[in-house]
Design a protein around this motif. Structure first.
Motif, mmCIF file in Angstrom:
data_model
loop_
_atom_site.group_PDB
_atom_site.id
_atom_site.type_symbol
_atom_site.label_atom_id
_atom_site.label_comp_id
_atom_site.label_asym_id
_atom_site.label_seq_id
_atom_site.Cartn_x
_atom_site.Cartn_y
_atom_site.Cartn_z
ATOM 1 N N HIS A 137 9.405 6.689 -2.822
ATOM 2 C CA HIS A 137 8.999 8.045 -3.067
ATOM 3 C C HIS A 137 9.754 9.341 -2.971
ATOM 4 O O HIS A 137 9.259 10.189 -2.409
ATOM 5 N N ILE A 138 10.856 9.010 -3.096
ATOM 6 C CA ILE A 138 11.616 10.260 -3.240
ATOM 7 C C ILE A 138 11.579 11.304 -4.232
ATOM 8 O O ILE A 138 11.431 12.615 -3.892
ATOM 9 N N GLU A 139 11.367 10.728 -5.421
ATOM 10 C CA GLU A 139 11.063 11.651 -6.371
ATOM 11 C C GLU A 139 9.547 11.717 -6.722
ATOM 12 O O GLU A 139 8.951 10.722 -6.409
ATOM 13 N N GLU A 140 9.153 12.598 -7.213
ATOM 14 C CA GLU A 140 7.587 12.997 -7.431
ATOM 15 C C GLU A 140 6.961 11.961 -8.368
ATOM 16 O O GLU A 140 6.045 11.371 -8.002
ATOM 17 N N GLU A 141 7.502 11.683 -9.446
ATOM 18 C CA GLU A 141 7.095 10.517 -10.190
ATOM 19 C C GLU A 141 7.237 9.206 -9.589
ATOM 20 O O GLU A 141 6.118 8.479 -9.639
ATOM 21 N N ASP A 142 8.266 8.748 -8.925
ATOM 22 C CA ASP A 142 8.031 7.555 -8.170
ATOM 23 C C ASP A 142 7.007 7.621 -6.964
ATOM 24 O O ASP A 142 6.364 6.510 -6.786
ATOM 25 N N GLU A 143 6.880 8.861 -6.423
ATOM 26 C CA GLU A 143 5.727 8.822 -5.494
ATOM 27 C C GLU A 143 4.482 8.653 -6.085
ATOM 28 O O GLU A 143 3.643 7.767 -5.530
ATOM 29 N N LYS A 144 4.141 9.105 -7.429
ATOM 30 C CA LYS A 144 3.026 8.630 -7.986
ATOM 31 C C LYS A 144 2.737 7.393 -8.265
ATOM 32 O O LYS A 144 1.608 6.919 -7.918
ATOM 33 N N ILE A 145 3.748 6.530 -8.679
ATOM 34 C CA ILE A 145 3.645 5.153 -8.980
ATOM 35 C C ILE A 145 3.333 4.559 -7.851
ATOM 36 O O ILE A 145 2.644 3.526 -7.729
ATOM 37 N N MET A 146 3.970 4.747 -6.815
ATOM 38 C CA MET A 146 4.054 4.135 -5.395
ATOM 39 C C MET A 146 2.583 4.056 -4.812
ATOM 40 O O MET A 146 1.947 3.317 -4.437
ATOM 41 N N ARG A 147 2.075 5.495 -4.872
ATOM 42 C CA ARG A 147 0.856 5.747 -4.383
ATOM 43 C C ARG A 147 -0.265 4.921 -5.227
ATOM 44 O O ARG A 147 -1.210 4.592 -4.571
ATOM 45 N N ALA A 148 -0.153 4.893 -6.627
ATOM 46 C CA ALA A 148 -1.042 4.359 -7.201
ATOM 47 C C ALA A 148 -0.945 2.646 -7.066
ATOM 48 O O ALA A 148 -2.085 2.056 -6.823
ATOM 49 N N LYS A 149 -0.061 2.120 -6.786
ATOM 50 C CA LYS A 149 0.117 0.658 -6.281
ATOM 51 C C LYS A 149 -0.404 0.562 -4.957
ATOM 52 O O LYS A 149 -1.065 -0.485 -4.703
ATOM 53 N N GLN A 150 -0.281 1.469 -4.070
ATOM 54 C CA GLN A 150 -0.731 1.263 -2.765
ATOM 55 C C GLN A 150 -2.560 1.454 -2.833
ATOM 56 O O GLN A 150 -3.278 0.647 -2.324
ATOM 57 N N ARG A 151 -3.028 2.415 -3.846
ATOM 58 C CA ARG A 151 -4.260 2.258 -3.776
ATOM 59 C C ARG A 151 -4.731 0.910 -4.465
ATOM 60 O O ARG A 151 -6.025 0.628 -4.208
ATOM 61 N N GLU A 152 -4.168 0.638 -5.416
ATOM 62 C CA GLU A 152 -4.364 -0.743 -6.247
ATOM 63 C C GLU A 152 -4.529 -1.835 -5.310
ATOM 64 O O GLU A 152 -5.487 -2.838 -5.098
ATOM 65 N N ILE A 153 -3.598 -2.029 -4.275
ATOM 66 C CA ILE A 153 -3.626 -3.089 -3.121
ATOM 67 C C ILE A 153 -4.523 -2.835 -2.199
ATOM 68 O O ILE A 153 -5.470 -4.043 -1.810
ATOM 69 N N MET A 154 -5.006 -1.601 -1.739
ATOM 70 C CA MET A 154 -5.940 -1.395 -0.632
ATOM 71 C C MET A 154 -7.529 -1.857 -1.529
ATOM 72 O O MET A 154 -8.253 -2.157 -0.699
ATOM 73 N N LYS A 155 -7.538 -1.433 -2.656
ATOM 74 C CA LYS A 155 -8.736 -1.915 -3.486
ATOM 75 C C LYS A 155 -9.004 -3.360 -3.290
ATOM 76 O O LYS A 155 -10.064 -3.682 -2.994
ATOM 77 N N LYS A 156 -7.854 -3.978 -3.680
ATOM 78 C CA LYS A 156 -8.129 -5.408 -3.722
ATOM 79 C C LYS A 156 -8.479 -5.920 -2.343
ATOM 80 O O LYS A 156 -9.081 -6.950 -2.310
ATOM 81 N N LEU A 157 -7.802 -5.264 -1.267
ATOM 82 C CA LEU A 157 -8.302 -5.781 0.075
ATOM 83 C C LEU A 157 -9.652 -5.165 0.423
ATOM 84 O O LEU A 157 -10.029 -5.392 1.725
ATOM 85 N N HIS A 158 -10.373 -4.317 -0.400
ATOM 86 C CA HIS A 158 -11.616 -3.891 0.172
ATOM 87 C C HIS A 158 -11.676 -2.804 1.183
ATOM 88 O O HIS A 158 -12.402 -2.913 2.030
ATOM 89 N N LEU A 159 -10.287 -2.123 1.182
ATOM 90 C CA LEU A 159 -10.039 -1.283 2.338
ATOM 91 C C LEU A 159 -9.854 -0.131 1.998
ATOM 92 O O LEU A 159 -9.096 0.989 2.461
ATOM 93 N N GLU A 160 -10.288 0.472 0.751
ATOM 94 C CA GLU A 160 -10.028 1.950 0.189
ATOM 95 C C GLU A 160 -10.806 2.864 1.111
ATOM 96 O O GLU A 160 -11.756 2.510 1.519
ATOM 97 N N VAL A 161 -10.476 4.073 0.832
ATOM 98 C CA VAL A 161 -11.099 4.986 1.792
ATOM 99 C C VAL A 161 -11.944 5.918 0.781
ATOM 100 O O VAL A 161 -11.594 6.322 -0.414
#
Length: 161
Positions: A137-161
């Motif tokens: 997540h060094i570059e802004e675009e990479d950070e957006k991609i990584m954050r989206a993947k994190q949200r997707e994983i947390m949603k699959k775990l039913h732990l989204e905020v």
């Protein structure tokens, strides 16, 4: 995929329960299922064997490791040490690398962000696993991609905020 996770608890400030270890295993499995390919290697194949090392620590220790490895003299929540150079060992086992989580920092951040300790540990694990398989997540675009993947994983775990 057969996954071996080696746990080490090097701290005494936060009780480490079997439920937390189980959640960590579930989080790692969810990341692996979400990310089927790493550097063109199919990681979800049933005939593959993989390993990961997870160390639970405290703020003082992770600060020292952060200083020695990254030149940053401050506490952090999680550190990732990928095995990009040596993904596969002599026996053919795929190694993701090492994760170090400060459970003390996880408690602090759970309180700060007003969510559960379990949600924080799962988030830190997902974040670290994404680093181990090549995201940053060094570059802004990479950070957006990584954050989206994190949200997707947390949603699959039913732990989204």
């Amino acid at each position: 995929m057969k996954l071996k996770i080696y746990f080490s608890n090097d701290q005494e400030k936060v009780t480490l329960t079997p439920d937390i270890k189980g959640l960590l295993v579930k989080t790692v499995a969810t990341v692996i299922e979400s990310e089927k390919y790493i550097n063109n290697i199919v990681i979800s194949a049933a005939d593959k064997s993989a390993s990961l090392s997870v160390t639970f620590t405290d703020n003082e220790t992770i600060r020292e490791v952060n200083r020695l490895n990254r030149g940053i003299d401050s506490e952090t929540d999680v550190l990732s040490f990928p095995m990009f150079e040596d993904f596969i060992d002599i026996e053919g086992e795929f190694s993701f690398g090492d994760i170090m989580i400060s459970l003390e920092k996880a408690v602090e951040q759970a309180e700060l962000y007003d969510h559960s300790f379990e949600r924080e540990v799962a988030f830190l694990t997902a974040h670290s696993m994404l680093h181990l398989i090549g995201y940053d997540h060094i570059e802004e675009e990479d950070e957006k991609i990584m954050r989206a993947k994190q949200r997707e994983i947390m949603k699959k775990l039913h732990l989204e905020v």
